[in-house]
Design a protein around this motif. Structure first.
Motif, PDB file in Angstrom:
ATOM      1  N   GLN A 194       0.823  -1.213   0.000  1.00  0.00           N
ATOM      2  CA  GLN A 194       0.000   0.000   0.000  1.00  0.00           C
ATOM      3  C   GLN A 194       0.858   1.264   0.000  1.00  0.00           C
ATOM      4  OE1 GLN A 194      -3.192   0.190  -0.528  1.00  0.00           O
ATOM      5  NE2 GLN A 194      -3.601  -1.989  -0.414  1.00  0.00           N
ATOM      6  N   LEU A 195       1.912   1.271   0.794  1.00  0.00           N
ATOM      7  CA  LEU A 195       2.775   2.452   0.850  1.00  0.00           C
ATOM      8  C   LEU A 195       3.521   2.676  -0.457  1.00  0.00           C
ATOM      9  CD1 LEU A 195       4.190   2.181   4.480  1.00  0.00           C
ATOM     10  CD2 LEU A 195       2.528   3.836   3.611  1.00  0.00           C
ATOM     11  N   ILE A 196       4.041   1.615  -1.049  1.00  0.00           N
ATOM     12  CA  ILE A 196       4.770   1.740  -2.312  1.00  0.00           C
ATOM     13  C   ILE A 196       3.852   2.263  -3.410  1.00  0.00           C
ATOM     14  CG2 ILE A 196       5.870   0.419  -4.182  1.00  0.00           C
ATOM     15  CD1 ILE A 196       7.023  -1.411  -1.923  1.00  0.00           C
ATOM     16  N   THR A 197       2.689   1.646  -3.560  1.00  0.00           N
ATOM     17  CA  THR A 197       1.805   2.041  -4.659  1.00  0.00           C
ATOM     18  C   THR A 197       1.230   3.437  -4.456  1.00  0.00           C
ATOM     19  OG1 THR A 197      -0.046   0.859  -3.623  1.00  0.00           O
ATOM     20  CG2 THR A 197       1.235  -0.330  -5.286  1.00  0.00           C
ATOM     21  N   ASN A 198       0.879   3.771  -3.221  1.00  0.00           N
ATOM     22  CA  ASN A 198       0.346   5.116  -2.979  1.00  0.00           C
ATOM     23  C   ASN A 198       1.425   6.180  -3.103  1.00  0.00           C
ATOM     24  OD1 ASN A 198      -2.486   4.706  -2.546  1.00  0.00           O
ATOM     25  ND2 ASN A 198      -1.932   3.610  -0.701  1.00  0.00           N
ATOM     26  N   LEU A 199       2.662   5.855  -2.721  1.00  0.00           N
ATOM     27  CA  LEU A 199       3.758   6.800  -2.923  1.00  0.00           C
ATOM     28  C   LEU A 199       3.973   7.037  -4.421  1.00  0.00           C
ATOM     29  CD1 LEU A 199       6.037   8.566  -1.832  1.00  0.00           C
ATOM     30  CD2 LEU A 199       7.497   6.533  -1.842  1.00  0.00           C
ATOM     31  N   GLY A 200       3.872   5.989  -5.225  1.00  0.00           N
ATOM     32  CA  GLY A 200       4.003   6.145  -6.670  1.00  0.00           C
ATOM     33  C   GLY A 200       2.939   7.086  -7.225  1.00  0.00           C
ATOM     34  N   GLU A 201       1.707   6.933  -6.763  1.00  0.00           N
ATOM     35  CA  GLU A 201       0.626   7.825  -7.198  1.00  0.00           C
ATOM     36  C   GLU A 201       0.912   9.261  -6.765  1.00  0.00           C
ATOM     37  OE1 GLU A 201      -3.253   6.426  -5.869  1.00  0.00           O
ATOM     38  OE2 GLU A 201      -2.516   4.371  -6.038  1.00  0.00           O
ATOM     39  N   ILE A 202       1.333   9.434  -5.530  1.00  0.00           N
ATOM     40  CA  ILE A 202       1.606  10.778  -5.007  1.00  0.00           C
ATOM     41  C   ILE A 202       2.720  11.452  -5.795  1.00  0.00           C
ATOM     42  CG2 ILE A 202       2.566  12.017  -3.011  1.00  0.00           C
ATOM     43  CD1 ILE A 202       1.000   9.959  -1.262  1.00  0.00           C
ATOM     44  N   VAL A 203       3.784  10.716  -6.081  1.00  0.00           N
ATOM     45  CA  VAL A 203       4.909  11.283  -6.831  1.00  0.00           C
ATOM     46  C   VAL A 203       4.445  11.752  -8.202  1.00  0.00           C
ATOM     47  CG1 VAL A 203       7.081  10.676  -8.003  1.00  0.00           C
ATOM     48  CG2 VAL A 203       6.729  10.057  -5.605  1.00  0.00           C
ATOM     49  N   ALA A 204       3.696  10.913  -8.909  1.00  0.00           N
ATOM     50  CA  ALA A 204       3.239  11.273 -10.256  1.00  0.00           C
ATOM     51  C   ALA A 204       2.291  12.465 -10.221  1.00  0.00           C
ATOM     52  CB  ALA A 204       2.561  10.071 -10.909  1.00  0.00           C
ATOM     53  N   VAL A 205       1.308  12.433  -9.332  1.00  0.00           N
ATOM     54  CA  VAL A 205       0.309  13.513  -9.269  1.00  0.00           C
ATOM     55  C   VAL A 205       0.946  14.812  -8.799  1.00  0.00           C
ATOM     56  CG1 VAL A 205      -1.785  14.267  -8.079  1.00  0.00           C
ATOM     57  CG2 VAL A 205      -1.650  11.961  -8.991  1.00  0.00           C
ATOM     58  N   PHE A 206       1.816  14.738  -7.790  1.00  0.00           N
ATOM     59  CA  PHE A 206       2.456  15.941  -7.267  1.00  0.00           C
ATOM     60  C   PHE A 206       3.381  16.568  -8.308  1.00  0.00           C
ATOM     61  CE2 PHE A 206       5.774  18.095  -4.704  1.00  0.00           C
ATOM     62  CZ  PHE A 206       4.964  19.041  -4.100  1.00  0.00           C
ATOM     63  N   THR A 207       4.158  15.756  -8.993  1.00  0.00           N
ATOM     64  CA  THR A 207       5.057  16.281 -10.025  1.00  0.00           C
ATOM     65  C   THR A 207       4.270  16.965 -11.137  1.00  0.00           C
ATOM     66  OG1 THR A 207       6.632  14.506  -9.550  1.00  0.00           O
ATOM     67  CG2 THR A 207       6.916  15.680 -11.628  1.00  0.00           C
ATOM     68  N   ALA A 208       3.188  16.317 -11.569  1.00  0.00           N
ATOM     69  CA  ALA A 208       2.355  16.918 -12.614  1.00  0.00           C
ATOM     70  C   ALA A 208       1.712  18.213 -12.119  1.00  0.00           C
ATOM     71  CB  ALA A 208       1.283  15.928 -13.063  1.00  0.00           C
ATOM     72  N   LEU A 255      10.606   3.611  -0.455  1.00  0.00           N
ATOM     73  CA  LEU A 255      10.923   4.870  -1.114  1.00  0.00           C
ATOM     74  C   LEU A 255      11.356   4.664  -2.565  1.00  0.00           C
ATOM     75  CD1 LEU A 255      11.299   7.951  -0.824  1.00  0.00           C
ATOM     76  CD2 LEU A 255      13.662   7.475  -0.166  1.00  0.00           C
ATOM     77  N   LEU A 256      12.305   3.767  -2.797  1.00  0.00           N
ATOM     78  CA  LEU A 256      12.831   3.567  -4.154  1.00  0.00           C
ATOM     79  C   LEU A 256      11.778   3.000  -5.102  1.00  0.00           C
ATOM     80  CD1 LEU A 256      16.432   2.243  -3.422  1.00  0.00           C
ATOM     81  CD2 LEU A 256      15.744   4.527  -4.183  1.00  0.00           C
ATOM     82  N   GLN A 257      11.024   2.004  -4.636  1.00  0.00           N
ATOM     83  CA  GLN A 257      10.018   1.416  -5.516  1.00  0.00           C
ATOM     84  C   GLN A 257       8.871   2.386  -5.766  1.00  0.00           C
ATOM     85  OE1 GLN A 257       8.986  -2.498  -4.056  1.00  0.00           O
ATOM     86  NE2 GLN A 257      11.046  -3.265  -4.401  1.00  0.00           N
ATOM     87  N   GLY A 258       8.483   3.170  -4.758  1.00  0.00           N
ATOM     88  CA  GLY A 258       7.444   4.180  -4.953  1.00  0.00           C
ATOM     89  C   GLY A 258       7.877   5.248  -5.942  1.00  0.00           C
ATOM     90  N   LEU A 259       9.122   5.707  -5.805  1.00  0.00           N
ATOM     91  CA  LEU A 259       9.649   6.703  -6.756  1.00  0.00           C
ATOM     92  C   LEU A 259       9.704   6.136  -8.170  1.00  0.00           C
ATOM     93  CD1 LEU A 259      12.531   8.299  -4.639  1.00  0.00           C
ATOM     94  CD2 LEU A 259      10.372   9.379  -5.325  1.00  0.00           C
ATOM     95  N   PHE A 260      10.090   4.869  -8.289  1.00  0.00           N
ATOM     96  CA  PHE A 260      10.165   4.240  -9.613  1.00  0.00           C
ATOM     97  C   PHE A 260       8.778   4.171 -10.258  1.00  0.00           C
ATOM     98  CE2 PHE A 260      10.081   0.505 -12.393  1.00  0.00           C
ATOM     99  CZ  PHE A 260      11.050   0.884 -13.319  1.00  0.00           C
ATOM    100  N   ILE A 261       7.773   3.745  -9.497  1.00  0.00           N
ATOM    101  CA  ILE A 261       6.412   3.680 -10.049  1.00  0.00           C
ATOM    102  C   ILE A 261       5.937   5.075 -10.449  1.00  0.00           C
ATOM    103  CG2 ILE A 261       3.985   3.240  -9.474  1.00  0.00           C
ATOM    104  CD1 ILE A 261       4.930   0.799  -7.888  1.00  0.00           C
ATOM    105  N   GLY A 262       6.189   6.072  -9.600  1.00  0.00           N
ATOM    106  CA  GLY A 262       5.796   7.446  -9.930  1.00  0.00           C
ATOM    107  C   GLY A 262       6.460   7.938 -11.194  1.00  0.00           C
ATOM    108  N   ALA A 263       7.758   7.671 -11.349  1.00  0.00           N
ATOM    109  CA  ALA A 263       8.483   8.091 -12.551  1.00  0.00           C
ATOM    110  C   ALA A 263       7.958   7.356 -13.786  1.00  0.00           C
ATOM    111  CB  ALA A 263       9.976   7.836 -12.375  1.00  0.00           C
TER     112      ALA A 263
END
Length: 181
Positions: free
Chosen positions: A24-38, A97-105
């Motif tokens: 849950q943390l990895i996948t939600n961090l990925g969403e947050i990274v993508a949405v926040f960056t956009a 952190l790393l996997q969440g950032l990777f999914i977001g990127a």
């Protein structure tokens, strides 16, 4: 024998809770990274409906299925963990952190690629193709992440047992996601 079985079951339950929380943390961090960056760049990468779908469909069924994972091999050969040990102990926080950032990127790049396909240029504009590609990438990256979270210590390819509930939940999620597209 009863105590040994109880300890084994307790370790399995603790491992499964850890797997679900990390997923849950990895996948939600990925969403947050993508949405926040956009958002910082002035466009929407995913709509509210996309985010709702991802959180209600893509995150829930695979997450619940991870909680039904069988005990890992050698679970009783491990040393007892300390009672004050965190779920994020060792390299857990770094992995999240790393996997969440990777999914977001990955989601962000898929939006840019979809925008490129739609407009023919590498511009950042509100793009229907880009949003669709980001949505699909986010969904499928999270489904793949569920498989990666099946074990805390072993590779996905080294696991011998299969989790039929995870396979069923992923099949159901794929069918629903393709249906909504």
């Amino acid at each position: 024998a009863t105590i040994v079985n109880a300890v084994e079951e307790g370790r399995k339950i603790y491992d499964n809770i850890t797997k679900v929380v990390q997923f849950q943390l990895i996948t939600n961090l990925g969403e947050i990274v993508a949405v926040f960056t956009a958002s910082l760049m002035g466009f929407n990468i995913l709509s509210a409906a996309h985010l709702l779908w991802i959180n209600m469909v893509t995150d829930s069924a695979p997450g619940l299925s991870l909680g039904m994972e069988a005990a890992e091999e050698g679970v009783m050969l491990r040393k007892p963990r300390s009672s004050d040990e965190s779920l994020f102990g060792g390299s857990g926080a770094l992995v999240i952190l790393l996997q969440g950032l990777f999914i977001g990127a990955l989601v962000f790049f898929s939006y840019l690629l979809g925008d490129r396909i739609e407009t023919g240029t590498w511009s950042i504009a509100q793009s229907a193709d880009g949003m669709t590609m980001a949505f699909l990438t986010c969904n499928f990256a999270e489904m793949f992440q569920a498989f990666c979270n099946r074990s805390l210590t072993r590779s996905l390819f080294a696991m011998k047992k299969q989790n039929k509930w995870l396979w069923l939940s992923l099949a159901w999620t794929v069918v629903l996601t393709i249906g909504v597209i």
